[in-house]
Structure formats: structure tokens, C-alpha cells
Design a protein around this motif. Structure first.
Motif, PDB file in Angstrom:
ATOM      1  N   TYR A  21       0.874  -1.159   0.010  1.00  0.00           N
ATOM      2  CA  TYR A  21       0.341  -0.090   0.128  1.00  0.00           C
ATOM      3  C   TYR A  21       1.022   1.191   0.024  1.00  0.00           C
ATOM      4  O   TYR A  21       2.168   1.086  -0.488  1.00  0.00           O
ATOM      5  N   ASP A  22       0.249   2.398   0.444  1.00  0.00           N
ATOM      6  CA  ASP A  22       1.361   3.528   0.295  1.00  0.00           C
ATOM      7  C   ASP A  22       2.375   3.499   1.299  1.00  0.00           C
ATOM      8  O   ASP A  22       2.476   2.855   2.296  1.00  0.00           O
TER       9      ASP A  22
ATOM     10  N   LYS B  19       5.014   4.771   3.991  1.00  0.00           N
ATOM     11  CA  LYS B  19       5.061   5.788   4.874  1.00  0.00           C
ATOM     12  C   LYS B  19       6.549   5.815   5.565  1.00  0.00           C
ATOM     13  O   LYS B  19       6.980   4.851   5.814  1.00  0.00           O
TER      14      LYS B  19
ATOM     15  N   THR C  96       2.767   9.693   4.662  1.00  0.00           N
ATOM     16  CA  THR C  96       2.794   9.097   3.279  1.00  0.00           C
ATOM     17  C   THR C  96       4.013   9.638   2.285  1.00  0.00           C
ATOM     18  O   THR C  96       3.946  11.007   2.162  1.00  0.00           O
TER      19      THR C  96
ATOM     20  N   TYR D 242       5.023   7.892  -0.639  1.00  0.00           N
ATOM     21  CA  TYR D 242       4.936   7.678  -1.991  1.00  0.00           C
ATOM     22  C   TYR D 242       3.473   6.689  -1.999  1.00  0.00           C
ATOM     23  O   TYR D 242       3.391   6.032  -1.157  1.00  0.00           O
ATOM     24  N   ARG D 243       2.750   7.411  -2.965  1.00  0.00           N
ATOM     25  CA  ARG D 243       1.464   6.799  -3.380  1.00  0.00           C
ATOM     26  C   ARG D 243       1.720   5.629  -4.016  1.00  0.00           C
ATOM     27  O   ARG D 243       2.278   5.537  -5.238  1.00  0.00           O
ATOM     28  N   ASN D 244       1.213   4.371  -3.525  1.00  0.00           N
ATOM     29  CA  ASN D 244       1.370   3.162  -4.339  1.00  0.00           C
ATOM     30  C   ASN D 244       0.109   2.734  -4.326  1.00  0.00           C
ATOM     31  O   ASN D 244      -1.080   3.199  -4.751  1.00  0.00           O
TER      32      ASN D 244
ATOM     33  N   THR E  61      -3.554   0.546  -3.412  1.00  0.00           N
ATOM     34  CA  THR E  61      -4.699   0.460  -2.250  1.00  0.00           C
ATOM     35  C   THR E  61      -5.244  -0.736  -2.062  1.00  0.00           C
ATOM     36  O   THR E  61      -5.075  -1.603  -2.957  1.00  0.00           O
TER      37      THR E  61
ATOM     38  N   ASP F  19      -4.784   6.275   6.288  1.00  0.00           N
ATOM     39  CA  ASP F  19      -3.502   6.570   7.031  1.00  0.00           C
ATOM     40  C   ASP F  19      -3.190   5.541   7.922  1.00  0.00           C
ATOM     41  O   ASP F  19      -1.889   5.562   8.325  1.00  0.00           O
TER      42      ASP F  19
END
Length: 307
Positions: free
Chosen positions: A109-110, A112, A119, A121-123, A125, A267
Motif C-alpha cells: 500500500y502507500d 510511509k 505518506t 509515496y502513493r502506491n 490501495t 492513513d
């Protein structure tokens, strides 16, 4: 905020790295200079033990140099790649048992940061059917593990010990929004597990392309009076808000999950459980001489990928 152990690892990595760097840049050159001066004063002849004594690293610097690479690797692996967890309860039986040691894929997932959990890097979900580890919404110091049933925008109903899901309507559906979908399961066995002395039934549940086993205790009623109440919905119905998830235990009548504490903010997600790397068996025999925390065997057959 991360747990105490994660913070300790980060602080230890920083401290040992700074001590090693400070010694290498400031004090090590001074020790070498002292050796050169001592050799010159002795006419070029100085016993090796004397040179070693003058050039010897302080204990703190030597320790920092030794542990920094190892601690740094552990911190990176644990913070961004894989983190080990131990299963402490039976809420995810029969998929996960007490005594299972699992690896959680942090980058599933993201990504952190390991201290403030912001966060980086957005990866990907979470997906329907994933087994996810997350920070317990009512006490973020605790890690929980459950199976994802509802995604943002989903309508989730749990009635007569049966889940019904209406998936979120998106632009990809082009006006043909999904209808209510029954999460079907088929009977597998009974009597392998018990709860409060009552036999549990094992079922194989099919959710989309994922198939896994769950437990139901037929003799126990649903605890609707303790369900999380969402305004505008029935007592056994929930509409998952944006940026949140709905997760439940596979041991449906023995799990404190989203039915009781509500939704999980994205989060709070830690990662996806992917592998059982060790599984210890413990004895419940009251006459046992050894403490109960000492295992009596290893369940090698349980090692492998988690589904």
C-alpha cells in the motif's frame, strides 16, 4: 505515530551513524596524527602494541561502526519492505492461528515514513479480500489484522451471518452501477475448532477472485447491540466513506472488527500479510509443567503464502 520499537530503531540508526561519522571525520585523523608523531619521536621504531594502543578506537565508536550497517539495513527492511508480526489471537482463524509468525509487505500500500507515518509515496490501495495489518482506530499504538471486505464507496450489509456487498459505483461502470452481491460460502467441516465450548463450522467463502476459509459459531447470536452505528443506515448496514475501509476477522463470531469499531482510515494501513514464515504450537493443558508461552511444536505444514 509509529510504535515504540520502530522509533527506537530509527533513533538507534541515526545515533550510531552520527557517532561513526563523527569519529571517522574528526577523531580518527587525530589518532593517526598521534601515531605519526609518536613514531617520529621514537626515531621510526615503535612497538606494534604501542601503536595499537594509541590508534585504538574508543569503545563507543567501535560499537557504532559495527552495528550501524546492520541496524540501518534492518530499519530500511522493516520500515519500507517487510515487517514481521506474531498472531496473538484467534480472530483470523482458520486462516491464521495463534503462534503464526507472518511477514507483512509494507510497500503493498502507500509507503510511509517509519516515525510519523506520513505518506512518502502513493502506491497501491487495499483490494477486496486482502488480509491487511492496520493501526487499531481506537488505539493506534496497537496493530490489528483483518480481511478487507469494504472499499471506499461500498455498501456493506451483515445479516444472518452473511455478508452482502454493493460495490462503489464509478465512472468505469458507465451508469450501470453494481447491484447487491452476496458473498457466498459453502460448508466444509465442523468440530475442528470450538468457541466457548461450542463447535464451530468451517466454510469456504468466495469473494470475487479470492477464496478462503471462515469460521461461524452457529449457536451464538449476532451481537447487533454492539455494532457501530452509522447515521442514515440500518443497524447491520454500513456505507464506507471515501478514504476508509471496512475489515472483518475470518473467525466471524470471535472478532472485534469494523462491525464494532467502525471504519479504518487509509492513513492507518500498515501493509498486506503475505507469508507465514514460522508457526509454533502451544499447549492448553492445565497440568503442563512448562510455562504456556513455551511452544511444544512447530507446524511446518502452515509455512508459505497466505491467501
Amino acid at each position: 505515530m509509529a510504535g515504540y520499537f520502530a522509533i527506537f530503531l530509527v533513533l538507534l540508526t541515526i545515533a550510531s551513524g552520527l557517532i561513526w561519522l563523527l569519529d571517522a571525520r574528526l577523531f580518527a585523523p587525530k589518532r593517526r596524527e598521534q601515531v605519526e608523531q609518536a613514531v617520529a619521536a621514537a626515531g621510526g621504531k615503535l612497538p606494534p602494541e604501542t601503536i595499537e594502543r594509541i590508534a585504538k578506537e574508543p569503545w563507543l565508536a567501535e560499537t557504532a561502526r559495527s552495528i550501524f550497517p546492520i541496524i540501518a539495513i534492518i530499519t530500511v527492511l522493516r520500515s519500507f519492505l517487510f515487517e514481521p508480526f506474531q498472531i496473538p489471537s484467534g480472530s483470523m482463524m482458520p486462516t491464521l492461528l495463534v503462534g503464526d509468525f507472518i511477514l507483512v509487505q509494507k510497500f503493498a500500500y502507500d509507503v510511509k515514513d517509519p516515525v510519523f507515518r506520513k505518506t512518502l509515496y502513493r502506491n497501491n490501495t487495499p483490494s477486496h479480500g486482502d488480509i491487511a495489518v492496520f493501526k487499531y482506530p481506537e488505539n493506534p499504538r496497537l496493530d490489528y489484522i483483518k480481511r478487507i471486505i469494504g472499499l471506499p464507496g461500498d455498501r456493506v450489509i451483515y445479516r444472518d451471518k452473511q455478508f452482502f456487498i454493493q460495490r462503489a459505483c464509478t465512472e468505469a461502470h458507465q451508469g450501470q452501477c453494481p447491484g447487491l452481491e452476496q458473498v457466498r460460502y459453502s460448508f466444509t467441516a465442523e468440530g475442528e475448532f470450538t468457541q466457548q465450548g461450542l463447535p464451530q463450522r468451517r466454510y469456504t467463502e468466495q469473494f470475487g477472485d479470492k477464496q478462503y476459509d471462515i469460521l461461524l459459531t452457529a449457536a451464538l447470536p449476532e451481537q447487533k447491540g454492539q455494532y457501530f452505528r452509522q447515521a442514515g443506515t440500518a443497524i447491520d448496514e454500513w456505507l464506507v466513506p471515501e478514504g476508509h475501509y471496512f475489515a472483518v476477522g475470518d473467525n466471524r463470531d470471535n472478532s472485534r472488527d469494523s462491525r464494532f469499531f467502525g471504519f479504518i482510515e487509509e492513513d492507518l494501513m500498515v501493509g498486506k500479510a503475505v507469508f507465514i514464515w514460522m508457526s509454533f504450537e502451544f499447549s492448553d493443558n492445565p497440568d503442563r509443567v512448562l510455562p504456556r508461552w513455551i511452544p511444544v511444536g512447530i507446524r511446518f505444514e502452515r509455512l508459505g503464502r497466505i491467501r
